[in-house]
Enzyme design. Structure first.
Site, PDB file in Angstrom:
ATOM      1  N   CYS B  94       0.830  -1.206   0.000  1.00 20.40           N
ATOM      2  CA  CYS B  94       0.000   0.000   0.000  1.00 20.40           C
ATOM      3  C   CYS B  94       0.867   1.260   0.000  1.00 20.40           C
ATOM      4  CB  CYS B  94      -0.945  -0.072   1.200  1.00 20.40           C
ATOM      5  SG  CYS B  94      -2.315   1.052   1.097  1.00 20.40           S
ATOM      6  N   HIS B 194      -3.479  -4.759   0.592  1.00 23.44           N
ATOM      7  CA  HIS B 194      -2.969  -4.167   1.819  1.00 23.44           C
ATOM      8  C   HIS B 194      -3.224  -5.008   3.062  1.00 23.44           C
ATOM      9  CE1 HIS B 194      -6.944  -1.760   2.555  1.00 23.44           C
ATOM     10  NE2 HIS B 194      -7.006  -2.932   3.106  1.00 23.44           N
TER      11      HIS B 194
END
Lengths: 471, 244
Positions: B94, B194
């Site tokens: 991320c 993520h």
């Protein structure tokens, strides 16, 4: 409020608006009569489609004032407590008590109830818009925790939006704010750091209740003023605690309403001594955990602002009943099932702490955990890895994992150190609950996420075990 | 044998429950009798490229990401680049993934990156890219699925010197245009999948463990299989969410 005045002055549109209101009400009645549920939002949805300014128009009739409550955790419970306090004072506000807290839930309550006073819990993301429409006399803000990042974005960005709302309302609205949450407390100061007018703070001042260490999911790390990391003297729930900024000197404000001595009593609730500007309140709260002490403090501060006597407030809170799914116990096949909503790391951690205390009294626990990933839960189930399920690793006898993401819940527990042989995966809510109840040794603790709670609620009301929640 | 893991900025870059990845690695080592060492390196703290074999960096809030970008370039860039060149495993997720590139645009600002992967992250009009995602990646043993969740405003474009981690099967990926997801360079992996990505993809966790041990001990170990029924079910559950 500019917008409210504008829409109300336009009297020529009144008959048209009344027709829209009548239509929306009729649809609500028809929906309920069909027994398909949805009565807490459908009429409001219809009305807002017909007239986007409907909340302002209907809200204008609330001439004794309107209170708005928002927070990540505790909105429904706090609003319920304030409703109880007002009821003890003989007042019955228009209130979205079923917890439907987006615009359509507020609109539905305004359509279906009559009153001179308003009491609305409002979703965090909708607070600015609903505030603009309802022109509230009091806003109660409890906390901001990491929650549904897929929907709300970051807490700091949300706090920035709230700050704009509060700046715009100062002078017209009073505020009850949590001194222990720096993201909330700072809203009570203007950009120069001066206290805004009409702000009352609440907080906890019993150091013996501090967490042994700061929790992992710690959301307010940086000073809202200067960006330097806060120094924490102690934390009570997540990042709620006693903090200051070593760089710019920004400090936790001293709360006017404060719990100075707290005794937690597991699922039975808590006892605390609460300092207020109108004298002390001995608070005997039937809801568990420090998080509910915070909810009660917010309700006490709000009750005082709404002109209710301290003694009456204390008495009303003793009679608090949990909002559905916030610690309610319902017998299923003669087995008591205690329901505790979990929806984000901070809230789940408080539930887990309460259950840990409970297991010390009761022995190993039987659990049912339902993890859903619908929009109202947050599509992203990552958060279960931020919650401290490790706390109950040695305290669970058996756990049935349910919901749309049941296997991921089970996996989280395995890696939290729960014995694998104690973990079962049964995705369907009904079959899994029955399995949990059948195998239980005494009570079952049910931990659903929000939409799993709605499913559970429907299941229990279909079986005649719980009242339908919109009644 | 011992797996040595270093979390970069664990207090700043942890927004999506990134600790799930570390816990997952830890348990899978412990169950196999492999030692597990986990350290953290925060702002200003130097990194030694040879001490750890698996580096991890997660995602953060904008404010944290801004501070981390500046600090990382100032205090850690050389060491991380040296470790990457020397075969260390780096999993960047991320916001951490965005920091691998040359630069990262945050609002009006252009943040510096580590520059260890040929990529750039920019802002484009349009909504954040949010949702369940599945990608197909071939890390040397044939194409396999990686399932997870993405939530990013930035759009990442790979330069000619970078290859993607995988192809998007469902979801948005790097930029919602080219069908690519993540980046791979030596043992460096960057991805928008993520938070607890490894628990949803046990095979990937084991692959990273093996690569990191190979760097330390010279040969890639055969990892002992574990009873992975729940892991497989969780992987299927995440896949189903992405493909439904």
């Amino acid at each position: 409020m500019e917008r409210a005045d504008r829409v109300v002055e336009n009297e020529r549109s009144r008959p048209v608006f009344n027709a829209k209101v009548a239509l929306a009400r009729t649809i609500g009645r028809a929906s309920r009569a069909s027994g398909r549920g949805g009565g807490t939002t459908l009429p409001g949805r219809v009305l807002l489609r017909l007239d986007p300014e409907a909340i302002a128009r209907l809200g204008h009739g609330l001439n004794r004032g309107t209170t708005i409550i928002s927070a990540t955790n505790g909105k429904t419970t706090t609003a319920g407590m304030i409703a109880g306090i007002l009821a003890a004072d003989g007042r019955h506000p228009v209130h979205n008590r079923a917890g439907s807290n987006m615009t359509w839930g507020v609109a539905t309550a305004l359509l279906e109830q009559r009153g001179e006073e308003g009491l609305f819990e409002v979703d965090e993301a909708w607070l600015p818009r609903v505030t603009e429409q309802l022109d509230p006399s009091l806003i109660v803000l409890g906390n901001l925790f990491r929650d549904q990042l897929d929907r709300y974005g970051e807490m700091e960005a949300l706090a920035d939006e709230w700050a704009r709302t509060i700046a715009a309302r100062t002078g017209r609205t009073r505020f009850v704010l949590n001194a222990d949450d720096p993201l909330i407390a700072d809203l009570g100061r203007d950009p120069k750091g001066t206290a805004r007018e009409g702000v009352v703070y609440f907080g906890i001042e019993d150091a013996s209740q501090a967490l042994p260490e700061l929790q992992h999911a710690f959301d307010a790390k940086h000073c809202r003023r200067c960006g330097h990391p806060y120094a924490y003297e102690r934390a009570f729930v997540g990042h709620l605690g006693h903090y200051s900024c070593p760089n710019c000197g920004a400090e936790r404000p001293r709360p006017e309403v404060a719990a100075t001595e707290i005794e937690l009593r597991g699922m039975d609730g808590s006892r605390s001594r609460v300092r207020t500007p109108s004298g002390e309140i001995e608070l005997d709260l039937p809801l568990p955990g420090l998080y509910n002490v915070y909810n009660a403090l917010a309700a006490i501060a709000a009750g005082l602002q709404l002109g209710v006597e301290p003694a009456r407030i204390g008495h009303a809170l003793e009679g608090t009943r949990a909002a559905f799914g916030r610690v309610e116990t319902i017998a299923v096949a003669d087995v008591p099932v205690s329901i505790l909503l979990i929806k984000n790391p901070a809230g789940a951690n408080e539930v887990l702490r309460t259950l840990l205390l409970e297991s010390r009294e009761r022995g190993p626990l039987d659990l049912w955990i339902a993890l859903n990933d619908k929009i109202a839960d947050g599509r992203d189930v990552s958060w279960i890895w931020d919650a401290d399920f490790e706390l109950l690793a040695a305290a669970a006898r058996r756990v049935v994992c349910s919901g749309t993401r049941a296997p991921e819940m089970a996996l989280r527990l395995k890696y939290a150190g729960w014995p694998e042989e104690a973990i079962e995966v049964i995705p369907g809510v009904e079959t899994s609950l029955d399995a949990a109840v059948q195998g239980a040794d005494g009570r079952v603790f049910a931990l659903p996420t929000y939409t799993a709670l709605l499913e559970l609620r429907k299941l229990l009301s279909d079986r005649g075990l719980a009242k339908e929640f919109w009644r | 044998m011992e797996l040595r893991v270093l979390s970069l900025y664990p207090d700043q870059m942890n927004i999506y429950a990134d600790r799930g990845n570390i816990l997952f690695l830890q348990r899978r080592c412990e169950w196999r009798g492999i030692g597990f060492v986990h350290d953290g390196a925060g702002p200003g703290e130097p990194v030694d490229p040879g001490t750890h074999d698996l580096f991890y960096i997660g995602g953060g809030q904008d404010r944290d990401q801004r501070a981390v970008a500046a600090d990382m370039v100032a205090s850690k860039q050389e060491a991380i680049a040296a470790a990457a060149d020397d075969g260390a495993v780096l999993l960047a997720v991320c916001g951490g993934y965005q920091l691998l590139g040359h630069s990262y645009q945050l609002g009006e600002e252009k943040l510096p990156g580590l520059g260890i992967a040929d990529l750039e992250t920019v802002r484009e009009p349009g909504a954040r890219l949010i949702g369940n995602i599945a990608i197909e990646a071939d890390l040397g043993s044939g194409p396999k699925l990686i399932a997870g969740f993405e939530n990013h405003g930035g759009r990442t474009y790979l330069g000619p010197g970078a290859r993607p981690l995988g192809k998007v099967v469902s979801g948005h990926g790097n930029n919602d245009r080219d069908g690519l997801e993540g980046v791979r360079r030596d043992n460096v992996i960057g991805t928008y999948l993520h938070g607890p990505l490894l628990p949803k993809n046990a095979w990937l966790a084991d692959h990273l463990i093996a690569l990191a041990l190979e760097r330390r001990y010279g040969t890639r170990p055969e990892l002992e299989p574990l009873p992975d029924e729940l892991e497989a079910a969780a992987h299927d559950s995440a896949r189903r969410a992405a493909q439904s």
